[in-house]
Design a protein around this motif. Structure first.
Motif: not given
Ligand code: FAD
Length: 646
Positions: A69-71, A246-250, A290-292, A632-634
């Protein structure tokens, strides 16, 4: 609590359960590299490990687990679908960069292709100042990640080749050729066509010389995808490992010392409560290319101009977010005269396969004369720290292409029904881009991703040559005898059209190759490096980066093998560096004292909340059926509502 609680490595969702606690190791991001580190570092039962991951456990999601089921997961909640800025040197449109948001990260949505670079490309890491990091030392770590399943006797009889000594035998990641597929008529025809064109045959793509035509194995076990989380953690009992999902590092929390010490992470859990945790030994960034850089720039580690524009107080000046490198992919299609069977032939042409005559002379001259101007253009665009540093790297890439017969392009071919398609990309871009935060909002802020696709003149023509080569293959016999005609590009672009014409078609018909790297490069500080050969961030104590952002250049391979190897290696380095340290006492004994938390909270600027719950907190899970907009974190840079962006 959400019902998605699984087995022994149970993720938790409520940030208050870890708020204020101290762990020996705190890892931001539970993707490919974060999961390897979590698994290896928690082998030591005396060490406590916390992973904070924005996504969830997706074991029950068949779009992830079903290898066929790639994609399917593209554009769903587990795809960050980062948006670039409009690409000035291409079609002036933004591009979508796929990236996994789940335990296992991008390995939950990727193509599962498993190959390794040229040995001299890994040796080049040592040339950039990383003493001891070369093919021989990394190869054993790549094998440590892998368990290879040899093809069946019928596959072998049908022509699948392999070299068992290049593979691992007892690692967490199962590598296998699709057990239901044996080379078809098409693949035999295809391979004899490219061999007739002069390409070599690569018996096995994991032996350090991938140029030519070859069969490719996948990270799978039968019909099941083996992503990093499934391979490294599912079913393991690790009482000393806590996974918060489910947690976003800021932000990384830094001390105010002259050489700042990373003391912990600040994050927002799925209910939008703002919390923090402390690291006794180390904070490890594994949130990807991207996020680092976004998180580190928000923490005050980054280039002066970027932080000034965003209103973030600088603590350490480092070229974080520069040196972004991704490739561009095109798709070209032909129609068969009859169904020739499925299959997935793959080719890795060299410079001498792609171009000849005046095209070859022209491209060779560009590499011989223009590297200084390429490096300077990247500096001017804010994508490289110094021209001399980047030029050193570009000279190494030139050597691979002109003198060492490196695979310069990859063509991933597929056939279904009566279509033959090629997804092709130039592997080794000379252009560089950047990632820059636009404000000082660690959670709801904006950042720009600018890969500067096709901004480099050599990349542009090499991409044209890469795409044109698919036409060369389709026009050659015996394959040409099976084909009826080309459907993309249209026939107004002839096979003999100039590289310039093909490059122009690429500019208007490409997509991101979804392989961003380089934004926290592992190389000497003088060359523009961000981490040293042991993954330690220059100028900061107790902070490492272990993810795709550390790769200083692209290689002639899919990235997983290298990243599994680098994170396996990093886990050994980290263990060795702390072999004598005492363990954290408060990790399993509930929250650490409030006073130590408050102290760390006051040493940094925080606008939305003091320690503890933020004012906007609500309760309840947000995935998969809850209010996904809470995650939504960004702003404008991810999908949180499951809508398809393109
Ligand atoms: C569509 C696609 C196809 C690919 N195909 C292949 C292939 O066939 N073969 C191959 O070898 N490679 C492939 N790749 C590349 C490979 O999967 C990646 O290079 C690799 O997974 C990168 O590892 P990483 O640990 O750096 O990042 P990731 O694996 O992406 O992990 C980063 C993790 O950090 C999490 N995160 C991000 N922000 C935060 C935050 N603020 N707080 C907490 N967590 C956060 C993310 O949710 C993610 O889980 C593909 C990639 C994509 C996207």
């Amino acid at each position: 609590a959400p019902a998605r609680i699984k087995r022994d490595t149970t993720p938790i969702y409520d940030g208050s359960q870890v708020n204020g606690k101290t762990y020996d190791y705190v890892i931001a991001g539970g993707g490919l590299t974060g999961v390897v580190l979590a698994s290896r570092l928690s082998e030591d039962t005396g060490r406590s490990v916390l992973v904070i991951e924005a996504g969830y456990n997706e074991e029950d999601n068949s779009d992830v687990s079903d290898a066929s089921k790639y994609q399917n997961a593209f554009g769903t909640w587990i795809d960050w679908a980062y948006q670039t800025v409009p690409q000035a040197s291409a079609d002036n449109q933004p591009q979508t960069m796929r990236s996994g948001r789940a335990l296992g990260g991008s390995t939950t949505i990727n193509g599962m292709a498993f190959s390794k670079p040229h040995s001299f490309q890994i040796d080049a890491l040592e040339q950039l100042g990383n003493t001891g990091l070369n093919w021989d030392s990394l190869e054993q770590y790549m094998r440590r990640a892998e368990t290879f399943h040899a093809p069946s006797s019928s596959q072998y009889a049908a022509g699948v080749t392999y070299t068992s000594s290049c593979h691992g035998t007892s690692g967490p990641i199962s590598v296998q050729f699709d057990p239901n597929a044996a080379p078809t008529d098409l693949e035999h025809t295809f391979n004899s066509t490219v061999l007739d064109l002069g390409l070599p045959y690569a018996t096995d793509l994991t032996c350090g010389n991938p140029a030519g035509a070859a069969p490719i194995a996948n990270t799978r076990n039968g019909q099941q995808r083996i992503d990093a989380y499934t391979g490294y953690l599912v079913g393991k009992s690790r009482p000393n490992l806590t996974i918060l999902s489910g947690a976003n590092v800021g932000k990384v929390i830094l001390s105010s010392d002259a050489t700042p010490v990373a003391t912990g992470l600040e994050f927002r859990d799925e209910t939008n409560h703002l919390y923090s945790v402390s690291a006794k030994l180390e904070v490890i960034m594994a949130t990807g290319s991207i996020k680092t850089p976004v998180i580190l720039q928000q923490s005050g580690i980054g280039p002066t101009s970027v932080l000034e524009n965003a209103g973030v107080t600088q603590k350490v000046n480092l070229p974080i977010g520069l040196n972004l490198i991704d490739q561009v992919t095109t798709t070209t299609d032909w129609t068969f005269s009859a169904n020739r069977g499925g299959g997935q032939p793959i080719t890795w042409p060299r410079f001498e396969d792609l171009v000849s005559g005046s095209d070859a002379t022209n491209l060779r001259n560009m590499l011989q004369n223009d590297l200084a101007s390429y490096a300077q253009a990247a500096v001017t665009a804010g994508a490289a720290e110094t021209a001399s540093g980047l030029q050193t790297v570009l000279e190494i890439q030139r050597d691979w292409i002109l003198n060492r017969s490196a695979a310069v392009s990859e063509s991933f071919d597929y056939s279904f029904s009566t279509t033959l398609g090629y997804d092709s990309w130039f592997l080794l871009p000379f252009g560089r881009g950047s990632i820059q935060i636009q404000d000082n909002q660690a959670y709801d802020g904006n950042f720009s991703i600018d890969p500067r696709y096709l901004s480099n003149p050599f990349d542009r023509l090499a991409s044209g040559a890469t795409t044109r080569f698919t036409n060369t293959v389709s026009d050659a016999s015996p394959l040409s005898g099976d084909l009826r005609g080309r459907t993309a590009p249209g026939t107004d672009l002839s096979g003999t059209a100039s590289l310039e014409d093909w490059a122009e078609w690429v500019q208007n018909n490409y997509r991101s190759n979804w392989h961003p790297i380089g934004t926290a490069a592992m190389m000497s500080r003088e060359l523009g490096g961000v981490v040293d050969s042991r993954n330690r961030v220059y100028g900061v104590s107790n902070l490492r980066i272990v993810d795709a952002s550390t790769l200083p250049f692209q290689v002639s391979a899919h990235l997983m093998s290298v990243l599994y190897g680098l994170s396996e290696r990093a886990s050994d380095l980290i263990k060795a560096d702390h072999a004598g340290s005492s363990t954290s006492s408060s990790s399993s004994a509930g929250p650490s004292s409030t006073s130590s938390v408050s102290q760390s909270m006051t040493s940094r600027t925080i606008s939305t909340s003091s320690a503890g719950p933020s004012a906007t907190a609500t309760t309840g899970p947000i995935h998969p059926n809850g209010d996904t907009t809470k995650c939504v974190d960004v702003k404008d840079n991810n999908i949180a509502n499951g809508a398809l962006l393109q």
